[in-house]
Scaffold this active site. Structure first.
Site, short mmCIF file in Angstrom:
data_model
loop_
_atom_site.label_atom_id
_atom_site.label_comp_id
_atom_site.label_asym_id
_atom_site.label_seq_id
_atom_site.Cartn_x
_atom_site.Cartn_y
_atom_site.Cartn_z
CB SER A 137 -0.84 -0.01 1.28
OG SER A 137 -1.50 1.23 1.46
CE1 TYR A 140 -3.84 -2.66 5.26
CE2 TYR A 140 -3.46 -0.32 4.95
CZ TYR A 140 -3.72 -1.56 4.43
OH TYR A 140 -3.88 -1.71 3.07
N1 LIG Z 1 -8.78 -0.70 -1.17
C1 LIG Z 1 -7.77 0.08 -0.88
O1 LIG Z 1 -7.94 1.31 -0.76
C2 LIG Z 1 -6.36 -0.48 -0.77
C3 LIG Z 1 -5.29 0.42 -0.80
C4 LIG Z 1 -4.00 -0.06 -0.69
C5 LIG Z 1 -3.78 -1.42 -0.54
N2 LIG Z 1 -4.84 -2.28 -0.52
C6 LIG Z 1 -4.54 -3.71 -0.35
O2 LIG Z 1 -5.11 -4.43 -1.42
C7 LIG Z 1 -5.35 -5.77 -0.99
C8 LIG Z 1 -6.74 -6.18 -1.45
O3 LIG Z 1 -7.71 -5.36 -0.81
P1 LIG Z 1 -9.05 -4.87 -1.55
O4 LIG Z 1 -9.08 -3.42 -1.49
O5 LIG Z 1 -9.19 -5.56 -2.84
O6 LIG Z 1 -10.15 -5.38 -0.48
P2 LIG Z 1 -11.20 -6.57 -0.54
O7 LIG Z 1 -12.04 -6.48 -1.75
O8 LIG Z 1 -11.87 -6.55 0.78
O9 LIG Z 1 -10.27 -7.87 -0.68
C9 LIG Z 1 -9.55 -8.40 0.36
C10 LIG Z 1 -9.26 -9.83 0.01
O10 LIG Z 1 -8.37 -10.39 0.98
C11 LIG Z 1 -8.89 -11.67 1.29
N3 LIG Z 1 -8.44 -12.16 2.59
C12 LIG Z 1 -8.52 -11.58 3.80
N4 LIG Z 1 -8.00 -12.39 4.73
C13 LIG Z 1 -7.60 -13.52 4.10
C14 LIG Z 1 -6.99 -14.73 4.50
N5 LIG Z 1 -6.71 -14.99 5.78
N6 LIG Z 1 -6.69 -15.67 3.53
C15 LIG Z 1 -6.99 -15.44 2.23
N7 LIG Z 1 -7.58 -14.33 1.80
C16 LIG Z 1 -7.88 -13.39 2.72
C17 LIG Z 1 -10.40 -11.50 1.27
O11 LIG Z 1 -10.99 -12.76 1.19
P3 LIG Z 1 -12.43 -13.12 1.78
O12 LIG Z 1 -13.38 -12.90 0.63
O13 LIG Z 1 -12.34 -14.54 2.18
O14 LIG Z 1 -12.70 -12.20 2.94
C18 LIG Z 1 -10.53 -10.69 0.00
O15 LIG Z 1 -10.46 -11.52 -1.14
C19 LIG Z 1 -5.14 -5.81 0.51
O16 LIG Z 1 -3.86 -6.38 0.78
C20 LIG Z 1 -5.15 -4.34 0.91
O17 LIG Z 1 -4.37 -4.08 2.05
C21 LIG Z 1 -6.13 -1.85 -0.64
#
Ligand SMILES: NC(=O)c1ccc[n+]([C@@H]2O[C@H](COP(=O)([O-])OP(=O)(O)OC[C@H]3O[C@@H](n4cnc5c(N)ncnc54)[C@H](OP(=O)(O)O)[C@@H]3O)[C@@H](O)[C@H]2O)c1
Length: 275
Positions: A137, A150
């Site tokens: 991130s 985080y």
């Molecule tokens: N959205 C933002 O603004 C943002 C910004 C910077 C970085 N990120 C990073 O991007 C990544 C994806 O986030 P997103 O924004 O796409 O959110 P999201 O749609 O909520 O996706 C998160 C994913 O992580 C999975 N997950 C959580 N715990 C897990 C575990 N123990 N084992 C396997 N899978 C697991 C969730 O699976 P389940 O369906 O099983 O819950 C879901 O598929 C994360 O690492 C986050 O920190 C996001």
């Protein structure tokens, strides 16, 4: 790297958001995709896309990590890219976070990446090629208030990836780090766990200001599809670039971080956080 039509990618957290968009993009570009997720039933629609195999993987469970990597190797015979995307955020005062919340945050965002990386490295070493693309991130380079835990995990991912890139390069394996800014996924809903508990009242005034400032910025968030493009570029560009800021906001913040002295950078953060 093998030719694109034969290339294989394993993606964690492919049930939604950035991971889902990445799985769809790699499949569209002719890759064979091992789309891993905690509940494979969440991937029924994705599984219908050509080239996609949905597999169970909870990144906090080493046995499930090893089983999914073994199943991918058995089915496809190789892994050209690992996209470590699974993750979630803790939000709220550090003081009121429980030990269990802290343990789970690191188990998922950091230990999970260690486990998947260790599981794929023997195959990548044998191939003499591969890319490990870690979704950190911009919060692994700069911080916001109330995301201390985080940020601690994402700073860990950035440091881990950069160091790893040096030791893997001689083996033909590239380690890459993606630093998205705000992305329009359900991260702030389904993937944000709050640490508010006893003793939290002392923080409520600051917390309200920060929450209001963050909410105002949501309109400018990047799409998960645009972040998936950056992930794809990192997996395929064959350069030594390690850090990829993803999204206009992240690029701006990345630039500020490089160019501003600390006092000015922290002042920008306070201003952006409504403090
Ligand atoms: N959205 C933002 O603004 C943002 C910004 C910077 C970085 N990120 C990073 O991007 C990544 C994806 O986030 P997103 O924004 O796409 O959110 P999201 O749609 O909520 O996706 C998160 C994913 O992580 C999975 N997950 C959580 N715990 C897990 C575990 N123990 N084992 C396997 N899978 C697991 C969730 O699976 P389940 O369906 O099983 O819950 C879901 O598929 C994360 O690492 C986050 O920190 C996001």
């Amino acid at each position: 790297m093998t030719t694109e039509t034969q290339a294989v990618v394993l993606i964690t957290g492919a049930s939604s958001g950035i991971g889902l968009a990445a799985a769809q993009l790699f499949a569209q570009r002719g890759w064979r995709v091992a789309a891993t997720m905690r509940n494979p039933s969440d991937g029924a629609q994705l599984a219908a896309q050509a080239g996609v195999t949905v597999l169970a993987m909870d990144v906090t469970d080493p046995a499930s990590v090893n089983a999914a990597v073994a199943a991918t190797l058995e089915k496809f015979g190789r892994i050209d890219a690992l996209v470590n995307n699974a993750g979630y955020g803790l939000f709220g005062p550090f003081e009121t976070a429980t030990d269990e919340q802290i343990r789970r945050q690191f188990a998922t965002n950091v230990d999970g990446i260690f486990a998947t990386t260790r599981a794929v490295l023997p195959a990548m070493r044998k191939q003499g090629s591969g890319a490990i693309v870690n979704v950190a991130s911009i919060g692994g380079l700069v911080t916001l208030p109330f995301f201390s835990l985080y940020h601690a995990t994402k700073y860990a991912v950035v440091g881990f990836t950069e160091s790893l890139s040096f030791e893997l390069a001689p083996l033909g394996i590239r380690a890459k780090c993606i630093a998205p800014g705000g992305v329009a996924t359900d991260f702030a809903g389904r993937s944000l766990v709050r640490t508010f508990g006893d003793g939290g009242n002392a923080y409520s005034d600051t917390l309200n200001k920060v929450t209001a400032a963050i909410s105002e910025r949501r309109a400018g968030y990047s799409s998960p599809e645009s972040i998936a493009e950056v992930i794809y570029r990192a997996a395929t560009d064959d350069t030594g670039q390690v850090m990829y800021a993803a999204g206009q906001d992240a690029e701006q913040i990345f630039h500020l971080r490089q160019s501003l002295p600390e006092a000015e950078r922290l002042a920008v953060t306070r201003q952006r956080s409504g403090l």
